[in-house]
Design an enzyme around this catalytic site. Structure first.
Site, PDB file in Angstrom:
ATOM      1  N   SER A  14      23.147 -17.424  14.145  1.00 43.83           N
ATOM      2  CA  SER A  14      22.961 -17.595  12.702  1.00 43.83           C
ATOM      3  C   SER A  14      24.128 -17.004  11.912  1.00 43.83           C
ATOM      4  CB  SER A  14      21.631 -16.993  12.247  1.00 43.83           C
ATOM      5  OG  SER A  14      21.621 -15.591  12.412  1.00 43.83           O
ATOM      6  N   ILE A  93      27.944  -4.725  26.030  1.00 41.68           N
ATOM      7  CA  ILE A  93      28.806  -3.585  25.753  1.00 41.68           C
ATOM      8  C   ILE A  93      30.166  -3.896  26.352  1.00 41.68           C
ATOM      9  CG2 ILE A  93      29.217  -1.140  26.191  1.00 41.68           C
ATOM     10  CD1 ILE A  93      26.181  -0.768  26.275  1.00 41.68           C
ATOM     11  N   ASN A 108      32.398  -6.515  14.414  1.00 37.80           N
ATOM     12  CA  ASN A 108      30.991  -6.567  14.825  1.00 37.80           C
ATOM     13  C   ASN A 108      30.119  -6.355  13.593  1.00 37.80           C
ATOM     14  OD1 ASN A 108      28.769  -6.662  16.705  1.00 37.80           O
ATOM     15  ND2 ASN A 108      28.575  -4.457  16.475  1.00 37.80           N
ATOM     16  N   HIS A 110      26.210  -4.879  12.627  1.00 38.01           N
ATOM     17  CA  HIS A 110      25.120  -4.088  13.221  1.00 38.01           C
ATOM     18  C   HIS A 110      23.991  -3.961  12.203  1.00 38.01           C
ATOM     19  CE1 HIS A 110      23.321  -1.274  16.015  1.00 38.01           C
ATOM     20  NE2 HIS A 110      23.081  -0.450  15.009  1.00 38.01           N
TER      21      HIS A 110
END
Length: 214
Positions: A14, A93, A108, A110
Site C-alpha cells: 500500500s 532485517i 524505511n 515505521h
C-alpha cells in the site's frame, strides 16, 4: 532527470501504491523502476504488474543465511541503478553490508513515533502503555534496527475507544501521506542524510525529524 526508485516489499504494497500514485501525478520527480519482494504471494507484485513495473521475487528461504540473501538482493537492485531504495513493508532485517552499500539513499517507514517502540507490534504496545499519541516515522536506514536518523513524523491522538485495528487504519493513512512527501523531498534534492542527522533545504532537522501537522 527523474530519480530512479526501487521499492522492496513483503506484503500488500500500500505504501508502494501511495508513492506510485504521487509519481504518476507528478508530485514526485521520480520513477519507480522496479519492485522486489521476498514473498511470491505479495500483492504488491500484482500492483507492480498492473502498473507495468518490473517485479522480482527473491526467496530468502533459498539462501544459507542473511548475508547471502542480501548479496543477491544487492545484485538485483543494482541492475536498476537506483538513486533511492524504499523499504515499504519489507519484513527482513538487513545486514550491515547491505545498509552500508546504500548509505544515504535507503528509506524505511515505521509505525511508531521513533525512537519509541522499535520492532514489531507497535499498536498493541502503544495501547498497553496507555500513550496519548501515536504515529509513524520515515527515517534513513542505518545498521541499528529502526534507529537511523529521522526525516519526518506524523501523529494521531489515541482515543479511549481505539483498538489495534483502528490504530493500524489511522497510522496507515498517515504513512500514505508522509512517505510520498519524504520521497518527493529526496527526489527534489531537498532532503539528505549527513553526519549530524538529516538536512531539509540545507538546515539540520531536529532529532525527531520534520513534524507534519494534520
Amino acid at each position: 532527470m527523474k530519480k530512479r526508485i526501487v521499492v522492496l516489499i513483503s506484503g500488500s504494497g500500500s505504501n508502494f501504491q501511495a508513492i506510485l500514485d504521487h509519481c504518476q501525478q507528478g508530485s514526485i520527480d521520480g520513477q519507480i523502476v522496479a519492485v522486489i519482494s521476498n514473498r511470491d504471494d505479495a500483492f504488491g507484485l500484482k500492483r507492480a504488474e498492473m502498473a507495468g513495473i518490473p517485479g522480482h521475487f527473491i526467496d530468502h528461504k533459498s539462501f544459507k543465511g542473511r548475508e547471502d540473501f542480501d548479496q543477491a538482493l544487492i545484485q538485483q537492485i543494482d541492475v536498476y541503478q537506483p538513486d533511492l531504495v524504499v523499504l515499504a513493508g519489507f519484513m527482513r532485517i538487513l545486514s550491515a553490508d547491505f545498509v552500508r552499500h546504500y548509505t544515504g539513499k535507503l528509506f524505511n517507514i515505521h509505525p511508531s513515533l521513533l525512537p519509541r517502540y522499535k520492532g514489531l507490534n507497535t499498536h498493541q504496545r502503544v495501547l498497553e502503555a496507555g500513550d496519548s499519541e501515536h504515529g509513524c516515522t520515515v527515517h534513513f536506514v542505518t545498521e541499528e534496527l529502526d534507529g537511523g536518523p529521522l526525516a519526518i513524523q506524523a501523529k494521531i491522538t489515541v482515543l479511549t475507544s481505539d483498538t489495534i485495528d483502528s490504530l493500524q487504519t489511522k497510522v496507515h493513512a498517515l504513512e500514505h501521506q508522509i512517505y510520498p512527501l519524504a520521497v518527493s523531498w529526496f527526489c527534489a534534492g531537498r532532503l539528505e542524510q549527513c553526519e549530524e542527522g538529516v538536512l531539509l533545504d540545507g538546515s539540520l532537522l531536529p532529532a525527531s525529524g520534520f513534524q507534519l501537522e494534520n
